[in-house]
Design a protein around this motif. Sequence first.
Motif, PDB file in Angstrom:
ATOM      1  N   PRO A 111       0.815  -1.220   0.000  1.00  0.00           N
ATOM      2  CA  PRO A 111       0.000   0.000   0.000  1.00  0.00           C
ATOM      3  C   PRO A 111       0.848   1.271   0.000  1.00  0.00           C
ATOM      4  O   PRO A 111       0.479   2.265  -0.635  1.00  0.00           O
ATOM      5  CB  PRO A 111      -0.823  -0.128   1.288  1.00  0.00           C
ATOM      6  CG  PRO A 111      -0.880  -1.596   1.556  1.00  0.00           C
ATOM      7  CD  PRO A 111       0.467  -2.107   1.133  1.00  0.00           C
ATOM      8  N   LEU A 112       1.990   1.240   0.697  1.00  0.00           N
ATOM      9  CA  LEU A 112       2.859   2.410   0.716  1.00  0.00           C
ATOM     10  C   LEU A 112       3.398   2.696  -0.678  1.00  0.00           C
ATOM     11  O   LEU A 112       3.418   3.854  -1.129  1.00  0.00           O
ATOM     12  CB  LEU A 112       4.008   2.175   1.703  1.00  0.00           C
ATOM     13  CG  LEU A 112       5.022   3.312   1.866  1.00  0.00           C
ATOM     14  CD1 LEU A 112       4.346   4.609   2.290  1.00  0.00           C
ATOM     15  CD2 LEU A 112       6.101   2.905   2.890  1.00  0.00           C
ATOM     16  N   ALA A 113       3.831   1.652  -1.383  1.00  0.00           N
ATOM     17  CA  ALA A 113       4.309   1.834  -2.754  1.00  0.00           C
ATOM     18  C   ALA A 113       3.205   2.377  -3.651  1.00  0.00           C
ATOM     19  O   ALA A 113       3.429   3.268  -4.478  1.00  0.00           O
ATOM     20  CB  ALA A 113       4.841   0.502  -3.299  1.00  0.00           C
ATOM     21  N   ALA A 114       1.986   1.861  -3.485  1.00  0.00           N
ATOM     22  CA  ALA A 114       0.855   2.307  -4.304  1.00  0.00           C
ATOM     23  C   ALA A 114       0.459   3.744  -3.980  1.00  0.00           C
ATOM     24  O   ALA A 114      -0.079   4.447  -4.834  1.00  0.00           O
ATOM     25  CB  ALA A 114      -0.327   1.377  -4.101  1.00  0.00           C
ATOM     26  N   ARG A 115       0.699   4.181  -2.755  1.00  0.00           N
ATOM     27  CA  ARG A 115       0.400   5.561  -2.368  1.00  0.00           C
ATOM     28  C   ARG A 115       1.415   6.514  -2.978  1.00  0.00           C
ATOM     29  O   ARG A 115       1.077   7.634  -3.380  1.00  0.00           O
ATOM     30  CB  ARG A 115       0.410   5.702  -0.835  1.00  0.00           C
ATOM     31  CG  ARG A 115       0.048   7.112  -0.341  1.00  0.00           C
ATOM     32  CD  ARG A 115      -1.416   7.415  -0.575  1.00  0.00           C
ATOM     33  NE  ARG A 115      -1.765   8.768  -0.162  1.00  0.00           N
ATOM     34  CZ  ARG A 115      -1.776   9.839  -0.935  1.00  0.00           C
ATOM     35  NH1 ARG A 115      -1.433   9.719  -2.214  1.00  0.00           N
ATOM     36  NH2 ARG A 115      -2.116  11.030  -0.479  1.00  0.00           N
ATOM     37  N   ILE A 116       2.673   6.092  -3.090  1.00  0.00           N
ATOM     38  CA  ILE A 116       3.712   6.942  -3.670  1.00  0.00           C
ATOM     39  C   ILE A 116       3.528   7.063  -5.177  1.00  0.00           C
ATOM     40  O   ILE A 116       3.638   8.160  -5.747  1.00  0.00           O
ATOM     41  CB  ILE A 116       5.105   6.373  -3.340  1.00  0.00           C
ATOM     42  CG1 ILE A 116       5.345   6.411  -1.824  1.00  0.00           C
ATOM     43  CG2 ILE A 116       6.202   7.160  -4.060  1.00  0.00           C
ATOM     44  CD1 ILE A 116       6.589   5.661  -1.384  1.00  0.00           C
ATOM     45  N   GLU A 117       3.244   5.929  -5.830  1.00  0.00           N
ATOM     46  CA  GLU A 117       3.053   5.927  -7.283  1.00  0.00           C
ATOM     47  C   GLU A 117       1.883   5.004  -7.593  1.00  0.00           C
ATOM     48  O   GLU A 117       1.973   3.792  -7.402  1.00  0.00           O
ATOM     49  CB  GLU A 117       4.332   5.467  -7.990  1.00  0.00           C
ATOM     50  CG  GLU A 117       4.270   5.610  -9.498  1.00  0.00           C
ATOM     51  CD  GLU A 117       5.648   5.465 -10.135  1.00  0.00           C
ATOM     52  OE1 GLU A 117       6.540   6.287  -9.807  1.00  0.00           O
ATOM     53  OE2 GLU A 117       5.837   4.526 -10.934  1.00  0.00           O
ATOM     54  N   SER A 118       0.812   5.552  -8.086  1.00  0.00           N
ATOM     55  CA  SER A 118      -0.453   4.824  -8.203  1.00  0.00           C
ATOM     56  C   SER A 118      -0.354   3.627  -9.155  1.00  0.00           C
ATOM     57  O   SER A 118       0.380   3.653 -10.152  1.00  0.00           O
ATOM     58  CB  SER A 118      -1.551   5.768  -8.693  1.00  0.00           C
ATOM     59  OG  SER A 118      -2.813   5.114  -8.695  1.00  0.00           O
ATOM     60  N   VAL A 119      -1.105   2.565  -8.823  1.00  0.00           N
ATOM     61  CA  VAL A 119      -1.218   1.367  -9.642  1.00  0.00           C
ATOM     62  C   VAL A 119      -2.701   1.051  -9.810  1.00  0.00           C
ATOM     63  O   VAL A 119      -3.567   1.793  -9.338  1.00  0.00           O
ATOM     64  CB  VAL A 119      -0.475   0.183  -8.985  1.00  0.00           C
ATOM     65  CG1 VAL A 119       1.026   0.418  -8.988  1.00  0.00           C
ATOM     66  CG2 VAL A 119      -0.960  -0.060  -7.566  1.00  0.00           C
ATOM     67  N   ASP A 120      -3.007  -0.059 -10.455  1.00  0.00           N
ATOM     68  CA  ASP A 120      -4.400  -0.409 -10.712  1.00  0.00           C
ATOM     69  C   ASP A 120      -5.024  -1.241  -9.598  1.00  0.00           C
ATOM     70  O   ASP A 120      -6.245  -1.288  -9.473  1.00  0.00           O
ATOM     71  CB  ASP A 120      -4.513  -1.172 -12.036  1.00  0.00           C
ATOM     72  CG  ASP A 120      -4.087  -0.319 -13.230  1.00  0.00           C
ATOM     73  OD1 ASP A 120      -4.587   0.812 -13.349  1.00  0.00           O
ATOM     74  OD2 ASP A 120      -3.237  -0.771 -14.011  1.00  0.00           O
ATOM     75  N   PHE A 121      -4.206  -1.921  -8.803  1.00  0.00           N
ATOM     76  CA  PHE A 121      -4.745  -2.760  -7.734  1.00  0.00           C
ATOM     77  C   PHE A 121      -3.642  -3.106  -6.744  1.00  0.00           C
ATOM     78  O   PHE A 121      -2.450  -3.033  -7.062  1.00  0.00           O
ATOM     79  CB  PHE A 121      -5.352  -4.060  -8.288  1.00  0.00           C
ATOM     80  CG  PHE A 121      -4.355  -4.945  -8.978  1.00  0.00           C
ATOM     81  CD1 PHE A 121      -3.593  -5.865  -8.261  1.00  0.00           C
ATOM     82  CD2 PHE A 121      -4.153  -4.865 -10.349  1.00  0.00           C
ATOM     83  CE1 PHE A 121      -2.654  -6.684  -8.890  1.00  0.00           C
ATOM     84  CE2 PHE A 121      -3.219  -5.675 -10.995  1.00  0.00           C
ATOM     85  CZ  PHE A 121      -2.468  -6.582 -10.257  1.00  0.00           C
ATOM     86  N   VAL A 122      -4.060  -3.496  -5.554  1.00  0.00           N
ATOM     87  CA  VAL A 122      -3.163  -4.046  -4.539  1.00  0.00           C
ATOM     88  C   VAL A 122      -3.851  -5.258  -3.928  1.00  0.00           C
ATOM     89  O   VAL A 122      -5.019  -5.189  -3.540  1.00  0.00           O
ATOM     90  CB  VAL A 122      -2.842  -3.026  -3.425  1.00  0.00           C
ATOM     91  CG1 VAL A 122      -2.103  -3.706  -2.268  1.00  0.00           C
ATOM     92  CG2 VAL A 122      -2.019  -1.870  -3.974  1.00  0.00           C
ATOM     93  N   VAL A 123      -3.134  -6.374  -3.854  1.00  0.00           N
ATOM     94  CA  VAL A 123      -3.615  -7.575  -3.172  1.00  0.00           C
ATOM     95  C   VAL A 123      -2.665  -7.863  -2.012  1.00  0.00           C
ATOM     96  O   VAL A 123      -1.459  -7.974  -2.213  1.00  0.00           O
ATOM     97  CB  VAL A 123      -3.670  -8.794  -4.115  1.00  0.00           C
ATOM     98  CG1 VAL A 123      -4.124 -10.041  -3.347  1.00  0.00           C
ATOM     99  CG2 VAL A 123      -4.604  -8.521  -5.293  1.00  0.00           C
ATOM    100  N   VAL A 124      -3.226  -7.968  -0.811  1.00  0.00           N
ATOM    101  CA  VAL A 124      -2.426  -8.269   0.378  1.00  0.00           C
ATOM    102  C   VAL A 124      -2.924  -9.573   0.977  1.00  0.00           C
ATOM    103  O   VAL A 124      -4.122  -9.745   1.204  1.00  0.00           O
ATOM    104  CB  VAL A 124      -2.527  -7.152   1.434  1.00  0.00           C
ATOM    105  CG1 VAL A 124      -1.823  -7.573   2.725  1.00  0.00           C
ATOM    106  CG2 VAL A 124      -1.922  -5.855   0.895  1.00  0.00           C
TER     107      VAL A 124
END
Length: 433
Positions: free
Chosen positions: A215-228
Amino acid sequence: MPSKLCLELLIVGILLGAAHPAAAADSDHEPNCHVGTYRFAQRAQVDIGRGEEGKLRWRRNDGTTGELTRASDGGWTSTLGWTGRPDGIRVTFPPCSSDGIRFDGVAGTRVAFDVRETRFAVEDAVLAGRLVMPRGTERVPIDDYALQRQFPASGIGAFVYDKRGTGGSTGDYTQDYLLLANDAIAALREAKRLAGGRAGRVGYQGGSQGGWVAPLAARIESVDFVVVGFGLAVSPLQEDRAAIALDVTRHGYGADVMVKAMQVADASAAILNSNFQDGYDKLDAVRARYQAEPWFHDIHGDVTWVLLQKSPQELRIAGPRLFAGVPLHYDPMPVLRNLTVPQLWILGEDDVDAPSAETARRLRALTAAGHPISVAVFPHAEHGIYAYETAADGTRLSTRQPDGYFRLMQDFILGGALQPVYGTADLTRASVH
């Protein structure tokens, strides 16, 4: 059961995993030459991966798995999950130059992938990675563990790489979440570069520590999805404290023991906050006070059990290396509250290493407030989303991953609407996806 350490350390990449070297194929006596995903009639498939020394492990997308051991006649016999009990499945392979398999009496063929090895620089490190794509020219989502083959066999590209300071990657090993997030961003850019026009939806999939990093990486540079998978929405220190509290309740102790156990948690925190250099007198004091009481030996926690087993001399040296850069007080909630990327969190209800109850509560509250977060909690599943059985001595033996676990990730990554049922998962869907 699967190694928790490996699950936590191999949380890097677009498919937050590790890019192990390609399997050798020059010897009929080398088990690694059989590693791959094999397809059967009606598109059923089974993945063959490396197991313990000289052994293999098979996995199906429905979560069933077993360990393969070579028999005297050259075939392979299977045992259920991690229990060591025979399950009746027998596997044979032709010579390493062939791509065939006979699994439980049914013939199959290894799935061919488009694989590209790479090395890419990020800050002070050079990371070794691999892009694994389905054969063809169509656009696909890009998201050592078997997922680097299972996803491509299901139409999803996977980019995996070795964490800095491990495997084929240079740099100093660290668990600094910001640094790891920047590594993940660099990996995503490399994956998109290699995939070119075939890159469709692009995002992260990560387990355990990946719940803080992705989520931190996705907050810095947006992506289409995150699965945790089996990650946490609390701090690392809260993780250990919650694990100790769960030890108390699941063994049937009451509030009086909880007060005492929290003193153990406080002593552990003091050592961790000193980077393993101080605080041992506090831990020794609570140990002397309570070690004769029955509950004390049921306390495990997430990190505390290591502190209780190792000497201060050992921990002062090994601790700073093993927990290098861990931000003990990291609060993931500000990132999650401000992240607009669709997320899927998959948790095990019986996870004793990373207790999931508070994380599930926090995530579902965000979902109710309109955040694009879907949450699935699998009952009777522990860390790694593994179903288990309990031995007579109370230890857990992993048997499989739950039915629906892989299919849930696949559907979410492909971008379609989630189905009503995924095995036994208690699923809270985001109102937007």
